[in-house]
Design a protein around this motif. Structure first.
Motif, short mmCIF file in Angstrom:
data_model
loop_
_atom_site.label_atom_id
_atom_site.label_comp_id
_atom_site.label_asym_id
_atom_site.label_seq_id
_atom_site.Cartn_x
_atom_site.Cartn_y
_atom_site.Cartn_z
N UNK A 20 0.81 -1.22 0.00
CA UNK A 20 0.00 0.00 0.00
C UNK A 20 0.85 1.27 0.00
N UNK A 21 1.96 1.25 0.74
CA UNK A 21 2.74 2.46 0.96
C UNK A 21 4.04 2.52 0.18
N UNK A 22 4.46 1.39 -0.37
CA UNK A 22 5.74 1.33 -1.06
C UNK A 22 6.92 1.27 -0.10
N UNK A 23 6.64 1.03 1.16
CA UNK A 23 7.69 0.91 2.18
C UNK A 23 7.10 0.23 3.41
N UNK A 24 7.97 -0.25 4.26
CA UNK A 24 7.54 -0.84 5.52
C UNK A 24 7.54 0.24 6.60
#
Length: 110
Positions: A20-24
């Motif tokens: 969803x965010x392109x990152x953790x």
């Protein structure tokens, strides 16, 4: 300013957050006191409702920026709304956060 979000359902999945965010996001175990978790059969997902003496285990997502809030709000859709809550962290602190609760008209626990 970064926010915190208490999650208790599908948003506990790190791979979903990354998608969803392109990152953790950094997270830690946390507990939402004064709420219970149930499954809402009308949407097929868990929801939380206020209930004295109850608690919900979940994760506290840290450093959630405005862009991430917008993406998470969009993911939760019309079935949920974001509200301010206080949660207990795994290291014993009580912190302000957001949580997603049923939108107006959501079903309370049976």
């Amino acid at each position: 300013m970064a926010a915190r979000i208490f999650v208790y359902g599908t948003l506990q999945d790190e791979s979903l957050i990354a998608q969803l965010l392109g990152r953790r996001l950094h997270w830690q175990p946390a507990v939402l006191e004064g709420y219970c978790r149930t499954l809402d059969p009308s949407i097929g997902y868990p929801v939380v409702h206020p209930l004295a003496g109850a608690s919900v285990d979940g994760r506290l997502l840290e450093d959630v920026d405005r862009e991430a809030l917008v993406a998470l709000d969009a993911y939760e859709g019309r079935e949920y709304r974001r509200v301010a809550v206080r949660v207990q962290t795994s290291d014993g602190r009580t912190v302000d956060a957001y949580a997603y609760v049923p939108a107006a008209g959501g079903r309370p626990p049976a």
